[in-house]
Every structure is written in structure tokens, then in C-alpha cells.
Design an enzyme around this catalytic site. Structure first.
Site, PDB file in Angstrom:
ATOM      1  N   ILE A  34      -1.629  75.071   5.142  1.00 24.04           N
ATOM      2  CA  ILE A  34      -0.380  75.096   5.831  1.00 24.04           C
ATOM      3  C   ILE A  34      -0.002  73.661   5.834  1.00 24.04           C
ATOM      4  O   ILE A  34      -0.815  72.698   5.867  1.00 24.04           O
ATOM      5  CB  ILE A  34      -0.260  75.611   7.189  1.00 24.04           C
ATOM      6  CG1 ILE A  34      -1.579  75.009   8.194  1.00 24.04           C
ATOM      7  CG2 ILE A  34      -0.608  77.173   7.412  1.00 24.04           C
ATOM      8  CD1 ILE A  34      -1.311  75.477   9.535  1.00 24.04           C
ATOM      9  N   ASP A  35       1.530  73.487   6.108  1.00 29.75           N
ATOM     10  CA  ASP A  35       1.985  72.144   5.840  1.00 29.75           C
ATOM     11  C   ASP A  35       1.229  71.049   6.994  1.00 29.75           C
ATOM     12  O   ASP A  35       0.764  71.445   8.146  1.00 29.75           O
ATOM     13  CB  ASP A  35       3.353  72.008   6.222  1.00 29.75           C
ATOM     14  CG  ASP A  35       4.276  72.866   5.136  1.00 29.75           C
ATOM     15  OD1 ASP A  35       3.527  72.917   3.969  1.00 29.75           O
ATOM     16  OD2 ASP A  35       5.319  73.055   5.241  1.00 29.75           O
ATOM     17  N   ARG A  36       1.164  69.680   6.719  1.00 31.02           N
ATOM     18  CA  ARG A  36       0.616  68.681   7.641  1.00 31.02           C
ATOM     19  C   ARG A  36       1.295  68.835   8.961  1.00 31.02           C
ATOM     20  O   ARG A  36       0.631  68.893  10.001  1.00 31.02           O
ATOM     21  CB  ARG A  36       0.739  67.575   7.034  1.00 31.02           C
ATOM     22  CG  ARG A  36       0.173  66.123   7.781  1.00 31.02           C
ATOM     23  CD  ARG A  36       0.280  64.974   7.167  1.00 31.02           C
ATOM     24  NE  ARG A  36      -0.343  63.975   7.980  1.00 31.02           N
ATOM     25  CZ  ARG A  36      -0.267  62.395   7.610  1.00 31.02           C
ATOM     26  NH1 ARG A  36       0.073  62.379   6.324  1.00 31.02           N
ATOM     27  NH2 ARG A  36      -0.974  61.789   8.452  1.00 31.02           N
TER      28      ARG A  36
ATOM     29  N   ARG B 215      10.518  76.393   5.596  1.00 27.48           N
ATOM     30  CA  ARG B 215      11.588  75.501   5.880  1.00 27.48           C
ATOM     31  C   ARG B 215      12.618  75.191   4.818  1.00 27.48           C
ATOM     32  O   ARG B 215      13.914  74.937   5.154  1.00 27.48           O
ATOM     33  CB  ARG B 215      10.588  74.064   5.572  1.00 27.48           C
ATOM     34  CG  ARG B 215       9.681  73.934   6.782  1.00 27.48           C
ATOM     35  CD  ARG B 215       8.360  73.036   6.492  1.00 27.48           C
ATOM     36  NE  ARG B 215       8.893  71.671   6.400  1.00 27.48           N
ATOM     37  CZ  ARG B 215       8.104  70.531   6.043  1.00 27.48           C
ATOM     38  NH1 ARG B 215       7.270  70.697   5.696  1.00 27.48           N
ATOM     39  NH2 ARG B 215       8.819  69.358   6.064  1.00 27.48           N
TER      40      ARG B 215
END
Length: 314
Positions: free
Chosen positions: A142-144, A244
Site C-alpha cells: 500500500i502507498d506510503r 487516488r
């Protein structure tokens, strides 16, 4: 340019390494070596298994001995950051653990693995604090800046099983996000292909493009405020930055999204608690346990920043 030489090494294959193709194994083992170089040294016979030449599709067996020759590679300078393991205690974020899986509620701002100028991530953390664990690998990413559920495999068989479930779309994920504007009630699905573009600074961004990969996301309104909407989001595919990019494409970007958001809209939001983290959270996951076949449903509570921010909205 700065180069370094990787000296000759012998790798002994144990039960956690078997059934992998040799090319895939080497790509994971030596991430700084270009894929083209890996295939070249296999093709030219410089990689030997049990003193014999092999092909890239050779599958590793228990007891195999891999001989890797000296390799000259470009040594990229990284911006190393000092990590205080007493201040960042991810062990407190464990949601579920057994002999096969480790599932945590990842905080926003911590990468899942090192790279792109940093040397620290979730996987490095747990390998550091658990030196006796023979095998630890990320099941997914998952994104930072996204918080929430992240799964690590503690056995290769678990990793293979979970990846198969991902390919067969048997894993159900739910995210929650706060987006700008009043989300249309009839907009329940976005199915737009996403193409990954890399920039000179090595940053990447996803764009809606017919040449991209099929991407599908489902949406459900949880609550509407005066100028924002709190959403439940269910990605059916797992593309980079998918949620996003899709929310931004329809004109309802996620609050405080530095890459896909709208800075002017962010400034208009009354931010009483000075929250500036991406308001996207992986809140639940539903899958089949890789060992006993039972259905597992794991939930990750929202952190205090998101909860306090929502409580101050009107």
C-alpha cells in the site's frame, strides 16, 4: 559513477525457497542488479546450480547450491535516514499473527519497503526486530501515505497461496477515504485503464490512458458533509495508486493527496487539528487462510488523526 563489486557467493536452497524460477529468485535477491544483466549471466552460464548450467525457467529444489559470480553494479547513493526503533514500534500495530501470516495496521508516512532514497520500511523493520524469522515477505503493498491493513507472509507457501488468491480476485479489500465535493449517488463504479508514467526524478504517476491496464473500483457513500464525502471504496484490481487516480479523474480527489489532489481545495478545508496526511485508509480485508482454508476477516481501526478530523467536519 560509483560502482561496487558483489563477490562470488554460494546460496543454499532451503524449504522456504523452493519451487521458484531461478530468474525470479535472483531478481528478488539482487534488487540492484538490472534484469537484463541477470538474464545475461544465466544465459552465458555464469550462474551455476549444482555446478551445472541452467535455463531461466529452472525451478529451485531443496538442497540446490547456486553459485553467483562476481558482479559489477552501479551503486546508487541513498539518502539514509536514522530510524529510532524505540520511537517507531510497529509491533504495537499487529492486528493478527500466527505461524503463517503477520497482519498490521500500517501508519501513514511509513513505506512498506526501502527504496527511492530511503532505507527503511515495514519489511525491513520486522526483519530487524525478528532476526530469528527465517522468512518474511510482503504479500501486497500500500502507498506510503496510506494507512491500514498490510499483510506479511511468514512462509513461502503462504506467500504463494495469497498471491494466487490475489490473481483469482478472491481477496476482498475495503478502503475508506474522505474526498472533496459531494459524490454523485449514481457513481458507483469507475472502470478506466491506468498507465504508469515515470519522471526524471524517478517519481511515478498513474494516468487514465487506453494503453494502460484494466482498472476497476467500486464506491459507496458512507456520509456526506457540507463540501466533502466520506466513502467506502472497493478496488477490484490492484493497480498502483488506483483509488487516488480514479477519484481524481472524476473530480473528487482525496483530501491532502500531494500527487493527485487539489491544493486549492485542500486550503479551503477548515483544518482545526492541522491534519495533512492523505485521508485514505485500508480498513478491512477478507480472504482464505493459506493453511487451514478458513475465511478470515480483519479490520483496522482508523487512527486518531482521521477520527479527530472527521469529528470536526460539518
Amino acid at each position: 559513477m560509483t560502482y561496487k563489486i558483489l563477490s562470488t557467493s554460494i546460496i543454499y536452497i532451503n524449504e522456504d525457497m523452493i519451487n521458484q524460477r531461478i530468474d525470479n529468485f535472483l531478481k528478488k535477491k539482487f534488487k540492484n542488479i538490472p534484469k537484463s544483466m541477470i538474464y545475461r549471466i544465466i544465459r552465458t552460464g555464469k550462474i551455476r546450480i549444482n555446478k551445472k548450467r541452467i535455463k531461466p525457467n529452472y525451478k529451485l529444489k531443496i538442497g540446490d547450491q547456486i553459485k553467483v559470480p562476481p558482479i559489477k553494479i552501479f551503486a546508487e547513493k541513498k539518502k539514509y535516514c536514522h530510524i529510532n526503533y524505540d520511537q517507531i514500534n510497529l509491533s504495537n500495530n499487529i492486528l493478527y499473527e500466527d505461524n503463517y501470516l503477520l497482519i498490521i495496521n500500517k501508519p501513514s508516512g511509513i513505506a512498506v519497503h526501502g527504496g527511492s532514497g530511503i532505507n527503511f520500511g515495514v519489511i525491513e523493520y520486522f526483519r530487524k526486530v525478528r532476526p530469528l524469522e527465517k522468512f518474511l515477505e510482503l504479500v501486497h503493498r500500500i502507498d506510503r501515505d496510506t494507512s491500514g491493513i498490510l499483510i506479511l507472509a511468514k512462509k513461502r507457501t503462504s506467500l504463494i497461496s495469497m498471491h494466487q488468491q490475489i490473481r483469482e480476485k478472491k481477496i476482498q479489500k475495503e478502503y475508506v477515504a474522505l474526498v472533496h465535493g459531494l459524490w454523485p449517488c449514481n457513481l458507483k463504479k469507475i472502470s478506466k485503464p491506468l498507465l504508469k508514467i515515470y519522471f526524471k526524478n524517478k517519481q511515478k504517476k498513474m494516468f487514465i490512458n487506453n494503453n494502460g491496464k484494466v482498472s476497476e473500483t467500486y464506491f459507496k457513500i458512507k456520509k456526506q458533509y457540507s463540501s466533502t464525502t466520506f466513502m467506502s471504496i472497493f478496488p477490484r484490481t490492484g493497480r498502483t495508486h488506483q483509488i487516488r487516480a480514479h477519484t481524481s479523474y472524476v473530480g473528487h480527489p482525496i483530501l491532502f493527496d500531494k500527487n493527485y489532489g487539489n491544493l486549492d481545495l485542500d486550503r479551503l478545508i477548515k483544518n482545526k487539528i492541522n491534519c495533512n496526511r492523505l485521508l485514505l485508509h485500508a480498513i478491512s480485508i477478507h480472504f482464505i487462510h493459506p493453511n487451514d482454508g478458513k475465511i478470515l476477516h480483519i479490520e483496522a481501526p482508523l487512527d486518531m488523526n482521521i477520527r479527530n478530523f472527521l469529528q470536526n467536519l460539518v
